[in-house]
Design a protein around this motif. Structure first.
Motif, PDB file in Angstrom:
ATOM      1  N   CYS A  54      -1.581  11.733   2.995  1.00 42.75           N
ATOM      2  CA  CYS A  54      -2.522  11.443   1.908  1.00 42.75           C
ATOM      3  C   CYS A  54      -3.657  10.565   2.418  1.00 42.75           C
ATOM      4  O   CYS A  54      -4.810  10.756   2.044  1.00 42.75           O
ATOM      5  CB  CYS A  54      -1.815  10.741   0.761  1.00 42.75           C
ATOM      6  SG  CYS A  54      -0.570  11.752  -0.042  1.00 42.75           S
ATOM      7  N   ARG A  55      -3.339   9.619   3.258  1.00 38.06           N
ATOM      8  CA  ARG A  55      -4.361   8.732   3.811  1.00 38.06           C
ATOM      9  C   ARG A  55      -5.361   9.528   4.641  1.00 38.06           C
ATOM     10  O   ARG A  55      -6.568   9.311   4.552  1.00 38.06           O
ATOM     11  CB  ARG A  55      -3.716   7.646   4.657  1.00 38.06           C
ATOM     12  CG  ARG A  55      -4.689   6.602   5.151  1.00 38.06           C
ATOM     13  CD  ARG A  55      -3.967   5.578   6.006  1.00 38.06           C
ATOM     14  NE  ARG A  55      -2.832   5.029   5.305  1.00 38.06           N
ATOM     15  CZ  ARG A  55      -2.767   3.786   4.854  1.00 38.06           C
ATOM     16  NH1 ARG A  55      -3.763   2.971   5.050  1.00 38.06           N
ATOM     17  NH2 ARG A  55      -1.707   3.356   4.229  1.00 38.06           N
ATOM     18  N   ASN A  87      -3.033   6.207  -4.892  1.00 36.47           N
ATOM     19  CA  ASN A  87      -2.165   5.031  -4.751  1.00 36.47           C
ATOM     20  C   ASN A  87      -1.555   4.630  -6.093  1.00 36.47           C
ATOM     21  O   ASN A  87      -0.360   4.334  -6.185  1.00 36.47           O
ATOM     22  CB  ASN A  87      -2.945   3.852  -4.177  1.00 36.47           C
ATOM     23  CG  ASN A  87      -3.027   3.893  -2.682  1.00 36.47           C
ATOM     24  OD1 ASN A  87      -2.224   4.544  -2.030  1.00 36.47           O
ATOM     25  ND2 ASN A  87      -4.008   3.202  -2.140  1.00 36.47           N
ATOM     26  N   ASP A  88      -2.371   4.601  -7.136  1.00 33.03           N
ATOM     27  CA  ASP A  88      -1.858   4.242  -8.462  1.00 33.03           C
ATOM     28  C   ASP A  88      -0.816   5.245  -8.951  1.00 33.03           C
ATOM     29  O   ASP A  88       0.208   4.861  -9.522  1.00 33.03           O
ATOM     30  CB  ASP A  88      -3.001   4.159  -9.471  1.00 33.03           C
ATOM     31  CG  ASP A  88      -3.926   2.987  -9.195  1.00 33.03           C
ATOM     32  OD1 ASP A  88      -3.505   2.053  -8.486  1.00 33.03           O
ATOM     33  OD2 ASP A  88      -5.070   3.015  -9.695  1.00 33.03           O
ATOM     34  N   ASN A 109       0.864  -1.168   0.000  1.00 34.93           N
ATOM     35  CA  ASN A 109       0.000   0.000   0.000  1.00 34.93           C
ATOM     36  C   ASN A 109       0.906   1.225   0.000  1.00 34.93           C
ATOM     37  O   ASN A 109       1.563   1.511   0.984  1.00 34.93           O
ATOM     38  CB  ASN A 109      -0.911  -0.018   1.221  1.00 34.93           C
ATOM     39  CG  ASN A 109      -1.988   1.020   1.145  1.00 34.93           C
ATOM     40  OD1 ASN A 109      -2.106   1.734   0.151  1.00 34.93           O
ATOM     41  ND2 ASN A 109      -2.790   1.107   2.186  1.00 34.93           N
ATOM     42  N   ALA A 110       0.942   1.958  -1.104  1.00 28.59           N
ATOM     43  CA  ALA A 110       1.921   3.019  -1.299  1.00 28.59           C
ATOM     44  C   ALA A 110       1.328   4.390  -1.021  1.00 28.59           C
ATOM     45  O   ALA A 110       1.374   5.278  -1.846  1.00 28.59           O
ATOM     46  CB  ALA A 110       2.468   2.953  -2.716  1.00 28.59           C
ATOM     47  N   GLN A 111       0.764   4.574   0.154  1.00 29.66           N
ATOM     48  CA  GLN A 111       0.160   5.859   0.466  1.00 29.66           C
ATOM     49  C   GLN A 111       0.763   6.398   1.760  1.00 29.66           C
ATOM     50  O   GLN A 111       0.836   5.690   2.751  1.00 29.66           O
ATOM     51  CB  GLN A 111      -1.350   5.689   0.608  1.00 29.66           C
ATOM     52  CG  GLN A 111      -2.108   6.985   0.565  1.00 29.66           C
ATOM     53  CD  GLN A 111      -3.588   6.715   0.648  1.00 29.66           C
ATOM     54  OE1 GLN A 111      -4.069   6.369   1.699  1.00 29.66           O
ATOM     55  NE2 GLN A 111      -4.281   6.875  -0.460  1.00 29.66           N
ATOM     56  N   GLU A 124      -7.760   5.432  -4.394  1.00 27.72           N
ATOM     57  CA  GLU A 124      -7.187   4.458  -5.326  1.00 27.72           C
ATOM     58  C   GLU A 124      -6.365   5.151  -6.409  1.00 27.72           C
ATOM     59  O   GLU A 124      -5.292   4.667  -6.792  1.00 27.72           O
ATOM     60  CB  GLU A 124      -8.294   3.625  -5.960  1.00 27.72           C
ATOM     61  CG  GLU A 124      -8.951   2.654  -4.998  1.00 27.72           C
ATOM     62  CD  GLU A 124     -10.128   1.923  -5.630  1.00 27.72           C
ATOM     63  OE1 GLU A 124     -10.430   2.167  -6.819  1.00 27.72           O
ATOM     64  OE2 GLU A 124     -10.738   1.119  -4.912  1.00 27.72           O
TER      65      GLU A 124
END
Length: 94
Positions: A44-45, A61-62, A38-40, A58
């Motif tokens: 940002c989260r 993250n992308d 999970n690249a957040q 989403e």
């Protein structure tokens, strides 16, 4: 496993092959483990938390994953170019 050379010295053969196989296992492990990561970041989260922002989260993250791919791709391309240059020099010397 050891092998004798022409001048009688012993040469380790199996150790290099074992190291290469172990290295490939680690590379595959890190590639597949990064696919599910999970690249957040925390900020940002927090900004995208909630039921109404699922699509935006989403997308963020992308975007982070796409930005992360570019430096790795450049390193791979440079590595391939260096390898090809080394191989061409080796063929010229032989």
């Amino acid at each position: 496993m050891e092998q004798r050379t022409k001048n009688g010295k012993q040469k380790a053969v199996g150790k290099k092959k074992d190291f290469i196989q172990i290295r490939h296992v680690f590379i595959l492990f890190f590639i597949f483990s990064s696919l599910i990561a999970n690249a957040q970041c925390a900020m940002c989260r927090a900004a995208l938390a909630g039921e109404s922002n699922i699509k935006k989260a989403e997308a963020v993250n992308d975007g982070i994953v796409y930005l992360m791919v570019v430096p790795y791709l450049l390193v791979v391309i440079i590595g391939i170019l260096i390898y090809k240059m080394y191989q061409s020099k080796k063929k010229r010397a032989a």
